[in-house]
Design a protein around this motif. Structure first.
Motif, mmCIF file in Angstrom:
data_model
loop_
_atom_site.group_PDB
_atom_site.id
_atom_site.type_symbol
_atom_site.label_atom_id
_atom_site.label_comp_id
_atom_site.label_asym_id
_atom_site.label_seq_id
_atom_site.Cartn_x
_atom_site.Cartn_y
_atom_site.Cartn_z
ATOM 1 N N VAL A 247 0.930 -1.028 0.446
ATOM 2 C CA VAL A 247 0.035 0.142 -0.225
ATOM 3 C C VAL A 247 1.123 1.597 -0.107
ATOM 4 C CG1 VAL A 247 -1.806 1.121 1.114
ATOM 5 C CG2 VAL A 247 -1.565 -1.345 1.524
ATOM 6 N N ASP A 248 0.575 2.045 -1.475
ATOM 7 C CA ASP A 248 1.356 3.480 -0.807
ATOM 8 C C ASP A 248 0.720 4.505 -0.086
ATOM 9 O OD1 ASP A 248 3.463 5.293 -1.922
ATOM 10 O OD2 ASP A 248 1.860 6.044 -3.327
ATOM 11 N N SER A 249 1.807 4.951 1.057
ATOM 12 C CA SER A 249 1.438 5.507 1.993
ATOM 13 C C SER A 249 2.265 6.894 2.146
ATOM 14 C CB SER A 249 0.667 4.987 3.039
ATOM 15 O OG SER A 249 0.988 5.495 4.170
ATOM 16 N N ASP A 250 2.092 7.998 2.850
ATOM 17 C CA ASP A 250 2.898 8.508 3.385
ATOM 18 C C ASP A 250 3.423 8.828 4.289
ATOM 19 O OD1 ASP A 250 2.047 10.593 1.282
ATOM 20 O OD2 ASP A 250 0.800 11.685 3.299
ATOM 21 N N ASP A 251 3.428 7.235 5.217
ATOM 22 C CA ASP A 251 4.359 6.995 6.458
ATOM 23 C C ASP A 251 4.282 5.298 6.000
ATOM 24 O OD1 ASP A 251 4.261 6.082 8.420
ATOM 25 O OD2 ASP A 251 3.553 7.289 10.011
ATOM 26 N N VAL B 231 2.416 1.490 7.569
ATOM 27 C CA VAL B 231 1.606 0.553 6.449
ATOM 28 C C VAL B 231 2.433 -0.554 7.102
ATOM 29 C CG1 VAL B 231 1.953 -0.199 3.710
ATOM 30 C CG2 VAL B 231 1.392 2.125 4.695
ATOM 31 N N TRP C 149 -5.494 7.040 8.933
ATOM 32 C CA TRP C 149 -4.731 6.048 8.318
ATOM 33 C C TRP C 149 -6.083 6.332 7.654
ATOM 34 C CZ3 TRP C 149 -1.901 2.607 5.035
ATOM 35 C CH2 TRP C 149 -2.713 1.246 4.856
ATOM 36 N N GLU D 294 -6.262 9.202 4.855
ATOM 37 C CA GLU D 294 -5.073 9.189 4.163
ATOM 38 C C GLU D 294 -5.723 8.628 2.516
ATOM 39 O OE1 GLU D 294 -0.944 8.147 2.737
ATOM 40 O OE2 GLU D 294 -1.481 7.996 4.631
ATOM 41 N N GLN D 295 -5.978 7.697 3.216
ATOM 42 C CA GLN D 295 -6.263 6.650 1.991
ATOM 43 C C GLN D 295 -7.405 6.953 0.952
ATOM 44 O OE1 GLN D 295 -4.544 4.541 0.409
ATOM 45 N NE2 GLN D 295 -2.524 5.157 2.285
ATOM 46 N N ARG E 234 -6.771 9.450 -0.857
ATOM 47 C CA ARG E 234 -5.977 9.481 -1.740
ATOM 48 C C ARG E 234 -6.553 9.114 -3.321
ATOM 49 N NH1 ARG E 234 -0.219 8.283 -2.348
ATOM 50 N NH2 ARG E 234 0.520 8.414 -0.491
ATOM 51 N N LEU F 253 -4.202 6.417 -5.637
ATOM 52 C CA LEU F 253 -4.478 5.451 -4.229
ATOM 53 C C LEU F 253 -3.936 4.135 -5.022
ATOM 54 C CD1 LEU F 253 -5.520 4.346 -2.039
ATOM 55 C CD2 LEU F 253 -7.630 3.439 -3.259
ATOM 56 N N THR G 1 -2.709 0.233 -4.544
ATOM 57 C CA THR G 1 -2.638 -1.246 -3.455
ATOM 58 C C THR G 1 -2.753 -2.536 -4.328
ATOM 59 O OG1 THR G 1 -4.772 -2.173 -3.936
ATOM 60 C CG2 THR G 1 -5.124 -0.280 -2.545
#
Length: 228
Positions: free
Chosen positions: A134-138, A142, A200, A203-204, A207, A213, A215
């Protein structure tokens, strides 16, 4: 059960998932046991091809849904480690997204060998629960969320063991494929919500609204032939 059923239906409707499902049907012969059949889609699709497809699941509600949706199939409540089938009674065995839920998945593979006729084919398919991208800022968050979710499953990393489980239980000509299911729209948000909610998920969701987004879930498809 309705949430689980909705998640399964959404996943099974994906073109990528349909392709993977088709791959799992190859070489199963004319009598197939589908283990962890859930809502019965694979049983219904196999039955439509003239195969005698028999679905097994421990969830009585899922079996009821399957029987209602797919009248051409056969469905039974049963444990994957103790199937109500005679020795060598089926030509194909399919276990999809089920072995991770078993504390001793090797017992299910031993049962697969018992019920398969000589030269019958077994196909094990499912995700490795530690391999959910999963792409995330954190990214550290994840990683911790994915691992925490995996730890709620009895055998979260069994997919990477599929090949060895088949080899250890007398299967030959074992093949391994990995197909990646990529999802980039809001339809995956209910799945992400099973990891965590709060910031969390916010954020998604943002996105998804911005078309950012991403995944990816690798799906293992491992098959083998029951030796004489």
């Amino acid at each position: 059960m309705s949430t689980l059923l909705s998640l399964l239906d959404t996943f099974d409707d994906l073109p990528q998932a349909k392709y993977v499902r088709e791959r799992t049907y190859e070489g199963l012969g004319d009598t197939v046991a589908d283990i962890g059949c859930g809502s019965g889609r694979a049983v219904g699709e196999l039955a439509a091809r003239g195969v005698r497809a028999i679905g097994f699941d421990l969830d009585a509600e899922m079996i009821a849904v399957a029987a209602e949706r797919w009248s051409a199939g056969e469905f039974h409540i049963a444990d994957a480690t103790a199937l109500p089938l005679g020795d060598g009674s089926v030509t194909g065995y399919r276990a999809d997204k089920i072995l991770h839920s078993l504390p001793e998945p090797e017992l299910a593979v031993a049962e697969a060998r018992r019920v398969l006729a000589a030269k019958g084919r077994a196909v094990l398919t499912g995700q490795d629960w530690d391999a959910f991208l999963v792409d995330s800022d954190d990214p550290e968050l994840v990683r911790s969320l994915v691992h925490a979710r995996a730890d709620r499953v009895p055998s979260p990393r069994v997919a990477r063991r599929y090949r060895n489980l088949l080899l250890d239980n007398g299967f030959t000509d074992v093949t391994v494929e990995i197909h990646t299911i990529v999802r980039t729209d809001a339809s995956v948000l209910p799945l992400l919500a099973t990891l965590s909610d709060g910031p969390w998920l916010e954020e998604q969701t943002a996105r998804a609204e911005a078309d950012r987004l991403f995944t990816a879930i690798p799906i293992f498809v491992v098959g083998g032939t029951r030796a004489d």
